[in-house]
Design an enzyme around this catalytic site. Structure first.
Site, PDB file in Angstrom:
ATOM      1  N   GLU A 122      27.619  20.412 103.160  1.00 19.76           N
ATOM      2  CA  GLU A 122      27.292  20.984 104.010  1.00 19.76           C
ATOM      3  C   GLU A 122      25.920  22.285 103.892  1.00 19.76           C
ATOM      4  O   GLU A 122      25.924  21.989 105.771  1.00 19.76           O
ATOM      5  CB  GLU A 122      28.981  20.952 104.286  1.00 19.76           C
TER       6      GLU A 122
ATOM      7  N   PHE B  11      34.782  16.157 108.391  1.00 18.35           N
ATOM      8  CA  PHE B  11      35.356  17.002 108.940  1.00 18.35           C
ATOM      9  C   PHE B  11      35.732  18.425 108.724  1.00 18.35           C
ATOM     10  O   PHE B  11      34.913  18.824 107.936  1.00 18.35           O
ATOM     11  CB  PHE B  11      36.772  16.301 107.937  1.00 18.35           C
ATOM     12  N   ALA B  12      36.803  19.326 109.823  1.00 17.53           N
ATOM     13  CA  ALA B  12      36.119  20.886 109.986  1.00 17.53           C
ATOM     14  C   ALA B  12      36.398  21.370 108.828  1.00 17.53           C
ATOM     15  O   ALA B  12      36.164  22.136 108.131  1.00 17.53           O
ATOM     16  CB  ALA B  12      36.585  20.924 111.309  1.00 17.53           C
ATOM     17  N   ASP B  13      36.960  21.172 107.909  1.00 20.35           N
ATOM     18  CA  ASP B  13      37.904  21.421 106.214  1.00 20.35           C
ATOM     19  C   ASP B  13      36.362  21.188 105.617  1.00 20.35           C
ATOM     20  O   ASP B  13      36.855  21.914 104.443  1.00 20.35           O
ATOM     21  CB  ASP B  13      38.939  20.271 105.871  1.00 20.35           C
ATOM     22  N   TYR B  14      35.732  21.039 105.699  1.00 21.92           N
ATOM     23  CA  TYR B  14      34.698  20.824 104.472  1.00 21.92           C
ATOM     24  C   TYR B  14      33.434  21.171 105.771  1.00 21.92           C
ATOM     25  O   TYR B  14      31.914  21.189 104.641  1.00 21.92           O
ATOM     26  CB  TYR B  14      34.314  19.665 104.317  1.00 21.92           C
ATOM     27  N   ILE B  15      33.564  22.043 106.453  1.00 22.81           N
ATOM     28  CA  ILE B  15      32.651  23.136 106.231  1.00 22.81           C
ATOM     29  C   ILE B  15      32.288  24.496 106.235  1.00 22.81           C
ATOM     30  O   ILE B  15      31.006  24.784 105.743  1.00 22.81           O
ATOM     31  CB  ILE B  15      32.533  23.736 108.657  1.00 22.81           C
TER      32      ILE B  15
ATOM     33  N   HIS C 243      42.181  17.008 105.367  1.00 23.08           N
ATOM     34  CA  HIS C 243      41.700  16.305 107.053  1.00 23.08           C
ATOM     35  C   HIS C 243      42.088  17.010 108.192  1.00 23.08           C
ATOM     36  O   HIS C 243      42.486  15.997 109.059  1.00 23.08           O
ATOM     37  CB  HIS C 243      41.824  14.845 106.702  1.00 23.08           C
TER      38      HIS C 243
HETATM   39  C1  LIG Z   1      32.999  18.799 100.565  1.00 18.80           C
HETATM   40  C2  LIG Z   1      33.417  16.859 100.895  1.00 18.80           C
HETATM   41  N1  LIG Z   1      32.644  16.872 102.148  1.00 18.80           N
HETATM   42  C3  LIG Z   1      32.606  15.606 102.606  1.00 18.80           C
HETATM   43  C4  LIG Z   1      33.492  14.751 102.481  1.00 18.80           C
HETATM   44  C5  LIG Z   1      34.265  13.949 103.078  1.00 18.80           C
HETATM   45  N2  LIG Z   1      34.220  11.907 101.926  1.00 18.80           N
HETATM   46  C6  LIG Z   1      35.235  12.128 101.321  1.00 18.80           C
HETATM   47  S1  LIG Z   1      34.568  10.890  99.908  1.00 18.80           S
HETATM   48  C7  LIG Z   1      32.594  11.163 100.767  1.00 18.80           C
HETATM   49  C8  LIG Z   1      32.009  10.197  99.609  1.00 18.80           C
HETATM   50  C9  LIG Z   1      31.618  10.665  98.332  1.00 18.80           C
HETATM   51  O1  LIG Z   1      31.194  10.179  97.720  1.00 18.80           O
HETATM   52  P1  LIG Z   1      30.459   9.668  95.583  1.00 18.80           P
HETATM   53  O2  LIG Z   1      30.361  11.542  95.499  1.00 18.80           O
HETATM   54  O3  LIG Z   1      29.556   9.358  95.753  1.00 18.80           O
HETATM   55  O4  LIG Z   1      32.285   9.457  95.693  1.00 18.80           O
HETATM   56  P2  LIG Z   1      32.702   8.440  95.140  1.00 18.80           P
HETATM   57  O5  LIG Z   1      33.814   8.163  97.024  1.00 18.80           O
HETATM   58  O6  LIG Z   1      31.445   7.196  95.329  1.00 18.80           O
HETATM   59  O7  LIG Z   1      33.251   7.714  94.122  1.00 18.80           O
HETATM   60  C10 LIG Z   1      32.502  11.353 101.487  1.00 18.80           C
HETATM   61  C11 LIG Z   1      31.814  11.935 102.289  1.00 18.80           C
HETATM   62  C12 LIG Z   1      34.318  15.098 102.079  1.00 18.80           C
HETATM   63  N3  LIG Z   1      35.642  14.635 100.996  1.00 18.80           N
HETATM   64  N4  LIG Z   1      34.640  16.598 100.846  1.00 18.80           N
END
Ligand SMILES: Cc1ncc(C[n+]2csc(CCOP(=O)(O)OP(=O)(O)O)c2C)c(N)n1
Ligand SMILES: Cc1ncc(C[n+]2csc(CCOP(=O)(O)OP(=O)(O)O)c2C)c(N)n1
Ligand SMILES: [Mg+2]
Ligand SMILES: [Mg+2]
Lengths: 410, 338, 338, 410
Positions: free
Chosen positions: C60, C83-87, C129
């Site tokens: 992010e 998600f705004a939680d991840y800003i 979330h």
């Molecule tokens: C800080 C943050 N940014 C975005 C997300 C949304 N998100 C949840 S899972 C995911 C993908 C993760 O991919 P990876 O690190 O390869 O793990 P995998 O799911 O393949 O095990 C994302 C973008 C989040 N949970 N936390």
């Protein structure tokens, strides 16, 4: 100024999309046993080729070959097989429970079970993992009670996390399993801090941190590795490269240009790249890194190369962004099948025992589900409302007390 | 009792807790051999050893993540962030990890960390060495935020924070490090040496979190402040001649709501003073709480005196800084209302 | 006019601005080929090309830093945070760079970026979330914060935000993506199809930032809300039978102070409703402003109805969510006061 | 679990402290001209040795030797020498002005002038640097008006940044110099975004990002490199390794284990390690990376190896943490002396011209200072109070308008 007008940038794209035939021809997979196992105390400059190959033990016939074979007793292999199967079957059953409306969310680790099972079994009871949401195998390998999983997933009155967390974001301190959160990556540095604390106390416990391939792009990843390297911390930092981050393939995280294991080189740390569907290879690599850490030679970065065989979670439909039949073409196979084949080959397992075990695990899962449903699935049962207001602080302050009173209609 | 500056008092708090508890560690940028850019950790490495007080990489996120992991293991880390302006790269660590760990893990893990950081202006530090971010922390459930205004409180509050089992943001008003400062910029610089609150016990003591101090009792109007602004308000009260009750909040989370309500119920008038910019600042919360709880006692609108809604601009240090004149004007305003 | 869900309206806003201005780019996690986890960017890559709508690494901070650099060059990037939680990992980028760039560079550079992000609860998303971080942005000088409550406003406000030359945090109430939601959880789920505000022009139009909407005029009491809570408040007003004036703020920075003051001056009573936790939340600022500006008109204390000062707990979704019952109770309280 | 109790961690320490004799014996410095110059379009796997050596052109005698010699015309060299000298002399003079109470803060780039001067001259007028606070040479090489520097440092009525910024945190768009801020690292990613935007428009302009060795530990560093690599962005990302971060030596940033240039390998990007006190080497390396970027072959990471010869800033006293005479023992010399020696050697410069130039520059600086002081030094003059309220937004909102009115006593 030399000026060729017409600069461009490039957006990585996977080689195939829905409708295309799956294509893994770009993969460069060395044969099992091909990679030599250096001494686990070897200095990093001698190890700089390792991130660009793939450590494999189980070959196509199911034989364990080469330097990295950890030579585990059959009893251990059977226990690992069991934990992987339990994980797979539990995932499938609870995924269905979500479809039946019994909870709000579920996420499977299908195809990746070898990783957390091997690491959980290989590391010590006192060691601490800082897991992702895709590491149920860790708990299964340590016999975490199924009913506690179910109750957490149902957020019911017996949920060990008291209804506070999204399903599968477990916390299990006594099982060496740190509290998972929805935030990706933000616990990688805590693994380093925990291991530093252990080292500060002259303790013998090490830590394991895990992120997914997609998550390596977070600043947290770099910061954790920096601290781990600078202070020579007894920690094992891992990347599960399942090649997908929800709908983004690993090229969006940089895999067009190099491997995730090679990120170790930035810090002067060893990097191992491992067949993540090969329980023996994962075990051996983790063991190598653990020995190095316990000898105060510092951290190792391990890339576990695997494939996310299912969708990301119950919120995802992978057929929208990759060929529907891609999982079955994944060339490194299924970790359960591969270990099973090995056990059969060495005469320590057979199809009949396997079927019986499937049935036994199914029964155990069904029993746990039944017990959990008796308490109540999501919305049918929840912890007492007070639990919403506990543990914000160790002692609630007046705000929490007043609001609790309001919420409880007192 | 010894005469101590705020820097010395903070140093003593660290020294005393490190001596008493081997699980207390201190680390941050330049805090080790050098003893910190403001000298708060001076001598701690030499005395307690390099694994107990050490330099870190320039990585505020990494510093806090490391501290959280140590806390989860069972230590009691006291990281320093060199300027509060530079806490923001660690904001996600503080909010998403430190503040939430106890709750989300059902009490299995907690983050007993104390994040020390100099904050505030009055030193011509420009936009990025002058900010007051306390409102950002006050809104985060699970964090405590503590702000001392003198050496005695600084030491007692810091020890209490370190001994607390929840994460504490400990903001040190850097303009008060070497002496009280009341915003009268034409007056000679003062030191803590001649101040009663500069008399500090050498050993262990605590000032409890969540207990405000009535710096000056009064009947006419309540003045709420913390950090540097406590001294500014005292000067303004003196200038104004009103019998104002000056309350030093000392910690904004937990907040001593009882003392506030009691005072405003008595005086019927209140001003709130902070150096941070106004909009969405902590003064808004205080004002809301007061009108919720003392509405029928209020004889005039609660007034806020704050930094402006601009960055902290270098050349305009004393225009931005809410000095005694602006506080005095607000006192006049609330006193003349009705 | 076409019937659109909020998702479709937002998608249309992006499509229209991309078609009209080649300098508008859209990027973020999963926004490209896939079209976003909430489908807001669906079809944009296919239509406008892969260099105009593309996936980013999960970073992010990197996403916002990249957007700022693009903005400094002269583009008008519209990054999505999933998600705004991840800003929060990008908080330093937003505060220290985006918000301050114009000021500190004497106007040489600016950050004309619009950061879209779904926020808020009501979807059983658990602690990470469901959060509503708007107060954190409202306190940051140099940021604008916009929150629509229906498809028509969503499109018009998003286009206005993209065309604005300052950084805008554009928070999308994810519980409203597919239909209005008033917190009556026993009622069937509604869609936008039958709502007047679900009728959306296909082309370009704007809803200006800083202009609140009077959703329902009234004489008895003023109700201030934004996002999902606008619908909850409408339901509560209906239940209560009071002649309440419901104001949808639409943007909290800039804030339409005139509309607020005018309404409260008329009604003499006010409640403020937001889903975010209470302490230090944006309701505090609103309450403070109102008592500063309407003190003598107020007949009862301004009340806040908000999320509790706890994380957003999964099993207790409807206990935490400030539903119509709690809003109704607050209406009773202010109406019965005095 | 293999368990050797007694884990430890390690805190890096410099080899010498105040009172010790300076010791640079640990440095491994290859002779000038020793490193071959690969084709600037060579694929990264062929370049993996480069981060572990040191690109040098000027040898101990002042000769330009080897593949990397950029063969610059003497006129260009004299311009570079002048810009470096101007930077040095201006720094010294304004540092004294701080001591005289004329401003609140100052920070010098002494010993590091070759870096920003070479890069400023080498890159094009339309290219954009995202500089640190230690890059005055960039502006000097582009003839930024001295009086504007002085007015900014004095925060006076003619300050181009209108009194809003700490001294030396310049912004100079028309000189390819992005707005500096006190926050370290947070503009590294903006360099990538700017270059991506240029590429998006099919423009021919590239960007240069800079951080110090200490700042490489920030997450921003990793995030910028990740984006630069993934999208093959035409950007040059640089680390000035002056071996100190205020009081912390570079070991605290990880230099015990590897080089900063080697961090490129994590991303599959080329990494060049360059003698930062050798203007010709800096020029040549920047040119190599610029050619690569302009040919759409993506980003390069360059480590400029140098030594911070002064204190960190006016707030610092380096004799508290390193030997007082360490600067004079630094083996790679002074960048001004080295270029001067070279110019003399090739017959394009002499001591008389040098002295005359010193004097000329001194006059220019003195004149600018005088002019600035006539406007007023800090506290004696400031921009109109309205300026405090401008540029918060493009159009002020009611808060700013009301507060401006209050502040101006209206
Ligand atoms: C800080 C943050 N940014 C975005 C997300 C949304 N998100 C949840 S899972 C995911 C993908 C993760 O991919 P990876 O690190 O390869 O793990 P995998 O799911 O393949 O095990 C994302 C973008 C989040 N949970 N936390
Ligand atoms: C985000 C942030 N953290 C900390 C600081 C305080 N600080 C200012 S300069 C500095 C040292 C920087 O060292 P380095 O990156 O090596 O650059 P150098 O000063 O050597 O050029 C520190 C820690 C800051 N300005 N910003
Ligand atoms: Mg993945
Ligand atoms: Mg440095």
């Amino acid at each position: 100024m030399a000026s060729n007008a017409g600069l461009t940038f490039h957006v990585p794209e996977p080689s195939t999309r829905p409708g295309d035939a799956p294509d893994f021809s770009g993969l460069d997979i060395p044969p099992a046993g091909a990679v030599a196992r250096p001494d686990c105390l070897a200095p990093e400059p001698e190890l700089r080729a390792l991130p660009y190959t793939l450590i494999r033990v189980l070959d196509e016939q199911g034989r364990a070959v080469g330097d990295w074979d950890p030579h585990l007793p059959p009893e251990t292999l059977r226990k690992a097989l069991r934990a992987m199967m339990l994980t797979r079957q539990f995932d499938d059953r609870l995924f269905r429970a979500h479809r039946q409306g019994k909870t709000s969310f579920y996420l499977k680790s299908t195809g990746e079970e070898a990783i957390s099972v091997a690491q959980s079994m290989m590391l010590g009871a006192g060691d601490m993992s800082f897991p992702t949401y895709r590491m149920l195998g860790w708990l299964m390998a340590r016999d975490y009670p199924l009913i506690d999983l179910v109750n957490q997933i149902f957020s019911n009155a017996k949920d060990p996390l008291r209804g506070r967390q999204l399903p599968i974001l477990y916390s299990a301190r006594d099982y060496g399993f740190y509290s998972v959160s929805g935030n990706l990556g933000s616990r990688f540095g805590a693994a380093v801090g925990w291991a530093m604390a252990s080292a500060y106390k002259g303790d013998d416990k090490i830590a394991l941190g895990m992120v997914g391939d997609g998550t390596t792009a977070e600043g947290d990843f770099h910061e954790a590795l920096t601290f781990a390297a600078v202070y020579r911390v007894p920690v094992i930092l891992c990347v599960t490269n399942n090649q997908w981050a929800i709908s983004s393939y690993s090229g969006i995280a940089g895999s067009e240009l190099t491997t995730f294991a090679a990120k170790s080189i930035a810090y002067g740390l060893p990097g191992l790249r491992v067949d993540g569907n090969d329980l023996l290879a994962v075990w051996a690599a983790t063991d190598w890194a653990a020995r190095r850490a316990r000898a105060n030679h510092g951290a190792t970065l391990i890339e576990l190369f695997t494939y996310r065989a299912s969708g990301h979670s119950t919120s995802d439909d992978p057929t929208r962004y990759r060929p529907a039949d891609e999982p079955v073409h994944w060339p490194l196979g299924d970790p359960i099948e591969r270990l099973k084949q090995h056990l059969i080959l060495i005469g320590e397992w057979d199809e009949a025992r396997h079927s019986a075990l499937v049935e036994e695990l199914e029964q155990a899962i069904r029993a746990a589900l039944k017990e959990g449903e008796a308490v109540g699935s999501l919305g049918k049962s929840k912890p007492p409302l007070e639990e919403m207001f506990e543990d914000v602080f160790q002692e609630p302050d007046w705000r929490v007390i007043e609001q609790r009173r309001e919420a409880m209609g007192e | 009792m010894t005469a101590m500056s705020m820097i010395q008092a903070l140093n003593s708090a660290l020294d005393v807790t490190m001596a008493g508890d081997p699980d207390v560690l201190v680390f941050g940028e330049d805090v080790g051999y050098f003893g910190g850019v403001f000298r708060v950790t001076d001598g701690l490495q030499a005395k307690h050893g390099i694994t107990r007080c050490f330099d870190t990489p320039i990585s505020e996120g990494g510093i806090i993540a490391t501290a959280i992991g140590m806390g989860a293991y069972g230590l009691r880390p006291v990281p320093e962030i060199q300027f509060a302006d530079y806490i923001l790269p660690a904001f996600d660590q503080l909010v998403s990890e430190a503040a939430r760990l106890r709750y989300r893990s059902g009490g299995e893990f907690c983050a007993p960390i104390t994040v020390r950081s100099p904050y505030g202006g009055g030193i011509f530090g420009g936009q990025t060495h002058s900010q007051s971010p306390e409102a950002l922390f006050a809104h985060v459930v699970g964090l405590k935020t503590v702000i001392p205004s003198n050496p005695y409180d600084a030491k007692g509050l810091l020890i209490a924070s370190i001994e607390d089992n929840d994460p504490v943001i400990f903001l040190e008003p850097k303009r008060l490090y070497n002496g009280p400062f009341d915003g009268r910029i034409d007056q000679p610089v003062r030191s803590w040496a001649k101040e009663p609150t500069g008399e500090v016990p050498e050993g262990h003591y605590t000032v409890p979190l969540g207990k405000a101090a009535i710096v000056r009792p009064g009947e006419d109007v309540t003045v709420l402040a913390y950090g540097t602004m406590v001294h500014v308000c005292a000067a303004a009260i003196e200038d104004s001649g009103y019998d104002a009750e000056l309350i030093d909040l000392r910690s904004i989370v937990p907040l001593d709501i009882d003392t506030i309500v009691e005072s405003v119920s008595k005086t019927g008038r209140c001003i709130i003073v902070h150096e941070a910019s106004r909009f969405g600042g902590f003064g808004g919360e205080l004002s809301a709480l007061i009108q919720e709880r003392c509405f029928y006692a209020l004889e005039a609108p609660v007034q806020r005196v704050t930094g402006y809604d601009t960055p902290y601009p270098h050349a305009f240090e004393w225009d931005y800084f809410p000095g005694p004149k602006r506080v005095h004007a607000a006192l006049d305003l609330v006193m003349k209302a009705n």
